[in-house]
Design a protein around this motif. Structure first.
Motif, PDB file in Angstrom:
ATOM      1  N   ASN A   1       0.802  -1.228   0.000  1.00 19.33           N
ATOM      2  CA  ASN A   1       0.000   0.000   0.000  1.00 19.33           C
ATOM      3  C   ASN A   1       0.832   1.275   0.000  1.00 19.33           C
ATOM      4  O   ASN A   1       0.452   2.257  -0.636  1.00 19.33           O
ATOM      5  CB  ASN A   1      -0.928  -0.008   1.213  1.00 19.33           C
ATOM      6  N   GLN A   2       1.955   1.259   0.709  1.00 14.14           N
ATOM      7  CA  GLN A   2       2.694   2.501   0.919  1.00 14.14           C
ATOM      8  C   GLN A   2       3.838   2.708  -0.059  1.00 14.14           C
ATOM      9  O   GLN A   2       4.319   3.829  -0.220  1.00 14.14           O
ATOM     10  CB  GLN A   2       3.240   2.531   2.350  1.00 14.14           C
ATOM     11  N   VAL A   3       4.303   1.651  -0.729  1.00 17.14           N
ATOM     12  CA  VAL A   3       5.460   1.770  -1.617  1.00 17.14           C
ATOM     13  C   VAL A   3       5.152   1.270  -3.030  1.00 17.14           C
ATOM     14  O   VAL A   3       5.316   1.997  -4.011  1.00 17.14           O
ATOM     15  CB  VAL A   3       6.674   1.005  -1.047  1.00 17.14           C
ATOM     16  N   HIS A   4       4.713   0.017  -3.151  1.00 17.44           N
ATOM     17  CA  HIS A   4       4.537  -0.574  -4.480  1.00 17.44           C
ATOM     18  C   HIS A   4       3.384   0.068  -5.255  1.00 17.44           C
ATOM     19  O   HIS A   4       3.499   0.295  -6.465  1.00 17.44           O
ATOM     20  CB  HIS A   4       4.298  -2.078  -4.362  1.00 17.44           C
ATOM     21  N   LEU A   5       2.274   0.333  -4.600  1.00 18.41           N
ATOM     22  CA  LEU A   5       1.147   1.010  -5.257  1.00 18.41           C
ATOM     23  C   LEU A   5       1.587   2.423  -5.617  1.00 18.41           C
ATOM     24  O   LEU A   5       1.944   3.222  -4.743  1.00 18.41           O
ATOM     25  CB  LEU A   5      -0.065   1.031  -4.325  1.00 18.41           C
ATOM     26  N   ASN A   6       1.582   2.732  -6.895  1.00 15.92           N
ATOM     27  CA  ASN A   6       2.139   3.975  -7.424  1.00 15.92           C
ATOM     28  C   ASN A   6       1.582   5.206  -6.702  1.00 15.92           C
ATOM     29  O   ASN A   6       0.375   5.451  -6.708  1.00 15.92           O
ATOM     30  CB  ASN A   6       1.836   4.062  -8.920  1.00 15.92           C
ATOM     31  N   LYS A   7       2.478   5.986  -6.098  1.00 16.60           N
ATOM     32  CA  LYS A   7       2.048   7.181  -5.362  1.00 16.60           C
ATOM     33  C   LYS A   7       1.479   8.252  -6.290  1.00 16.60           C
ATOM     34  O   LYS A   7       0.724   9.121  -5.842  1.00 16.60           O
ATOM     35  CB  LYS A   7       3.215   7.752  -4.557  1.00 16.60           C
ATOM     36  N   LYS A   8       1.841   8.203  -7.563  1.00 15.12           N
ATOM     37  CA  LYS A   8       1.340   9.204  -8.513  1.00 15.12           C
ATOM     38  C   LYS A   8      -0.064   8.871  -9.017  1.00 15.12           C
ATOM     39  O   LYS A   8      -0.682   9.689  -9.706  1.00 15.12           O
ATOM     40  CB  LYS A   8       2.300   9.323  -9.694  1.00 15.12           C
ATOM     41  N   THR A   9      -0.526   7.688  -8.698  1.00 15.26           N
ATOM     42  CA  THR A   9      -1.875   7.270  -9.102  1.00 15.26           C
ATOM     43  C   THR A   9      -2.757   7.261  -7.869  1.00 15.26           C
ATOM     44  O   THR A   9      -2.593   6.421  -6.991  1.00 15.26           O
ATOM     45  CB  THR A   9      -1.834   5.869  -9.746  1.00 15.26           C
ATOM     46  N   LYS A  10      -3.695   8.168  -7.775  1.00 16.16           N
ATOM     47  CA  LYS A  10      -4.489   8.327  -6.564  1.00 16.16           C
ATOM     48  C   LYS A  10      -5.550   7.238  -6.441  1.00 16.16           C
ATOM     49  O   LYS A  10      -6.184   6.848  -7.425  1.00 16.16           O
ATOM     50  CB  LYS A  10      -5.168   9.695  -6.541  1.00 16.16           C
ATOM     51  N   THR A  11      -5.741   6.777  -5.211  1.00 13.19           N
ATOM     52  CA  THR A  11      -6.830   5.846  -4.942  1.00 13.19           C
ATOM     53  C   THR A  11      -8.124   6.622  -4.728  1.00 13.19           C
ATOM     54  O   THR A  11      -8.119   7.839  -4.528  1.00 13.19           O
ATOM     55  CB  THR A  11      -6.549   5.016  -3.679  1.00 13.19           C
ATOM     56  N   ILE A  12      -9.225   5.899  -4.739  1.00 13.75           N
ATOM     57  CA  ILE A  12     -10.518   6.539  -4.497  1.00 13.75           C
ATOM     58  C   ILE A  12     -10.571   7.143  -3.101  1.00 13.75           C
ATOM     59  O   ILE A  12     -11.162   8.211  -2.885  1.00 13.75           O
ATOM     60  CB  ILE A  12     -11.673   5.545  -4.717  1.00 13.75           C
ATOM     61  N   HIS A  13      -9.908   6.510  -2.128  1.00 14.37           N
ATOM     62  CA  HIS A  13      -9.875   7.061  -0.774  1.00 14.37           C
ATOM     63  C   HIS A  13      -9.136   8.396  -0.750  1.00 14.37           C
ATOM     64  O   HIS A  13      -9.548   9.332  -0.054  1.00 14.37           O
ATOM     65  CB  HIS A  13      -9.195   6.075   0.179  1.00 14.37           C
ATOM     66  N   GLU A  14      -8.047   8.486  -1.497  1.00 11.48           N
ATOM     67  CA  GLU A  14      -7.285   9.737  -1.547  1.00 11.48           C
ATOM     68  C   GLU A  14      -8.064  10.835  -2.263  1.00 11.48           C
ATOM     69  O   GLU A  14      -8.075  11.994  -1.810  1.00 11.48           O
ATOM     70  CB  GLU A  14      -5.945   9.481  -2.240  1.00 11.48           C
ATOM     71  N   GLU A  15      -8.721  10.512  -3.362  1.00 17.15           N
ATOM     72  CA  GLU A  15      -9.484  11.527  -4.092  1.00 17.15           C
ATOM     73  C   GLU A  15     -10.673  12.024  -3.281  1.00 17.15           C
ATOM     74  O   GLU A  15     -10.992  13.214  -3.300  1.00 17.15           O
ATOM     75  CB  GLU A  15      -9.940  10.969  -5.440  1.00 17.15           C
ATOM     76  N   LEU A  16     -11.323  11.109  -2.574  1.00 20.14           N
ATOM     77  CA  LEU A  16     -12.437  11.525  -1.721  1.00 20.14           C
ATOM     78  C   LEU A  16     -11.952  12.458  -0.614  1.00 20.14           C
ATOM     79  O   LEU A  16     -12.593  13.478  -0.311  1.00 20.14           O
ATOM     80  CB  LEU A  16     -13.129  10.300  -1.125  1.00 20.14           C
ATOM     81  N   ALA A  17     -10.822  12.125  -0.007  1.00 19.24           N
ATOM     82  CA  ALA A  17     -10.265  12.976   1.048  1.00 19.24           C
ATOM     83  C   ALA A  17      -9.919  14.358   0.513  1.00 19.24           C
ATOM     84  O   ALA A  17     -10.139  15.375   1.190  1.00 19.24           O
ATOM     85  CB  ALA A  17      -9.034  12.308   1.662  1.00 19.24           C
TER      86      ALA A  17
END
Length: 530
Positions: free
Chosen positions: A153-169
């Motif tokens: 979650n914190q490294v392999h999942l691309n930080k430049k690609t936002k998750t739905i949780h991040e966009e909602l926040a």
């Protein structure tokens, strides 16, 4: 090896096989209130969205379960809303990659989670998020724990690609993740590592991760403290449908339901692996858990009136033949011309290839300069049970082959050919290798749904030189100590039998712009922002 170390390894292995998280600080747990039913959730005229992700849910078994009266909750939501039996999954059709696609609205070339098992060219080691017991016993358990719980979650999942949780926040909205293995968001959670793991100097006592406001992850990250009876070893430490349902229902009953909740029901997958894709027991259990969530509203009618329900599968499974000698395709024997890196040893300077098997697909890495990918592909072509064999050249063209005849199909993004999803491509060679037909520059997909984009995603998901290979229905790929599902079910490939899942939508008349998991995130964001 001392007894203490043996016990520690056994406990870590148990956790990893369930892909578990860690218990959040008590500050992240809800305080229970006394609430009377029915629950009316007022979101200023907007309904919250509740996504129920049922692992390996498939159309035919679901319809059979409904016909036999074993899935009344899903039947109710289906009859109250819309049903789409063939939604296209991601690739590889493995949960970590699919969940990353669901959360980011992208394929693996953008979210960078290649599969359950892959090789990091940068770190010069295998990445495993938890796999079969035989394979797990040969690898570094503490490293797998860190990879599955933190690195994924914190490294392999691309930080430049936002998750739905991040966009909602970012938009000032809230979300929840219940038992989902991919959960990155913007709220910090201090996860308390179990003592038998934290005693190692390699793992911190507290692990800081970011997730949605409400994060629940099996026995070690609960929202409802009274849900602990669902978390013993014999209930898979809380990685079960009932735990997921209870914590979701708790959010509803406490009037804490956020704008979007993503809840994962895991048990159907294991039953389909063991008993085959036609089993109904897992669907019945998932439906019972869904009933618990619906009942939190006081009535199912109130549930549909006050929320938007999205019930869906992540991948399908295809039946595996019950004869091991027939079903298992041993990649090691096909590639024994090369020195193959071993699981229980660091990669050596004289190793030539690495095999990362993901059930019905595999990555085969050329880690030596003297190994040509084209030669690896030629060796694989001798096995008739293999399906698609793909590699990339220095110009980012993808070349697909199969069989002893050496037929070739090549493509890359952009060009005059347009597929049914509006994506453009340049094509050359034998189109039947990927089962597409082209008429007037329009591409129609066959038994490999959205194959061009999904394969392109995997071929560009991470660094390294590698071949992607899949196997025909009925078979499973194995490397060193890979898990097998002889006589059961498996997934991982591009084939429609692994790739098409059902989708139930209730509480709204809208739908995603295409029937692909990759387009569900944008649709949910539209629902929340309307």
């Amino acid at each position: 090896m001392g007894m203490k170390n043996k016990v520690t390894i056994a406990l870590v292995l148990s956790l990893l096989l369930m892909i578990l998280g860690c218990r959040a600080d008590s500050s992240q747990q809800l305080k229970q209130q006394s609430v009377k039913s029915p629950i009316i959730v007022n979101q200023m005229g907007k309904k919250p969205v509740i996504v129920i992700l049922i692992d390996s849910l498939m159309d035919k078994p679901l319809r059979d379960a409904i016909q036999e009266g074993r899935a009344p909750a899903m039947q109710y939501l289906l009859h109250q809303g819309q049903y789409f039996p063939q939604v296209v999954s991601s690739f590889p059709t493995m949960s970590v990659t699919i969940d990353s696609t669901l959360l980011t609205g992208t394929y693996a070339n953008q979210h960078h989670v290649p599969g359950l098992v892959w090789y990091s060219d940068q770190k010069k080691r295998m990445i495993l998020y938890g796999n079969g017991a035989k394979e797990a016993l040969k690898i570094d358990q503490l490293q797998v724990f860190l990879d599955a719980i933190y690195q994924l979650n914190q490294v392999h999942l691309n930080k430049k690609t936002k998750t739905i949780h991040e966009e909602l926040a970012d938009k000032g909205k809230e979300s929840a993740s219940i038992n989902a293995i991919v959960f990155r968001g913007k709220t910090k959670h201090a996860l308390k590592v179990p003592d038998f793991i934290a005693n190692s100097s390699r793992v911190p006592e507290k692990m800081i991760v970011t997730g949605p406001k409400w994060l629940s992850y099996a026995a070690l990250a609960q929202l409802n403290l009274k849900n602990s009876w669902n978390t013993p070893l014999w209930k898979k430490f809380g990685m079960n449908d009932e735990f997921s349902a209870k914590d979701t229902a708790f959010l509803i009953s406490q009037k804490k339901l956020p704008d979007v909740t993503i809840t994962y029901f895991p048990e159907n997958d294991n039953l389909a692996h063991r008993k085959g894709p036609t089993q109904l027991e897992g669907i019945e259990k998932a439906d019972q858990a869904l009933q618990t969530v619906l009942n939190a509203y006081g009535s199912w009618e109130q549930a549909v009136n006050n929320a938007i329900w999205v019930v869906m599968g992540d991948s399908a499974q295809s039946a595996v033949y019950d004869d091991r000698q027939v079903a298992a395709v041993d990649l090691k024997s096909l590639l024994n011309h090369y020195r193959i890196a071993k699981l229980n040893q660091p990669v050596r300077s004289d190793d030539q290839i690495v095999i990362a098997a993901n059930e019905r697909m595999a990555y085969i890495y050329a880690i030596s300069d003297n190994v040509e990918l084209s030669n690896v592909a030629k060796l694989l072509q001798h096995e008739d049970k293999l399906d698609i064999i793909a590699m990339k050249d220095g110009k980012n063209n993808i070349h697909v082959t199969k069989g002893k005849k050496g037929k070739l199909f090549s493509y890359h993004p952009g060009g005059k050919f347009i597929d049914e999803y509006g994506q453009s491509w340049t094509l050359s060679g034998e189109e039947d290798l990927v089962d597409i037909t082209v008429n007037n520059n329009r591409i129609q997909y066959g038994k490999y749904p959205d194959v061009l984009a999904r394969l392109h995603g995997a071929m560009n998901s991470h660094e390294g030189r590698y071949v992607v290979v899949t196997v025909q229905p009925g078979y499973e790929l194995v490397g060193e100590s890979s898990p097998t599902h002889i006589g059961g079910g498996a997934h991982g490939s591009l084939h429609e039998k692994d790739s098409l899942v059902p989708l139930i939508i209730s509480g709204t008349n809208t739908r995603p712009k295409t029937l692909r998991i990759v387009d569900i995130k944008d649709w949910i964001m539209q629902l929340v922002n309307e």
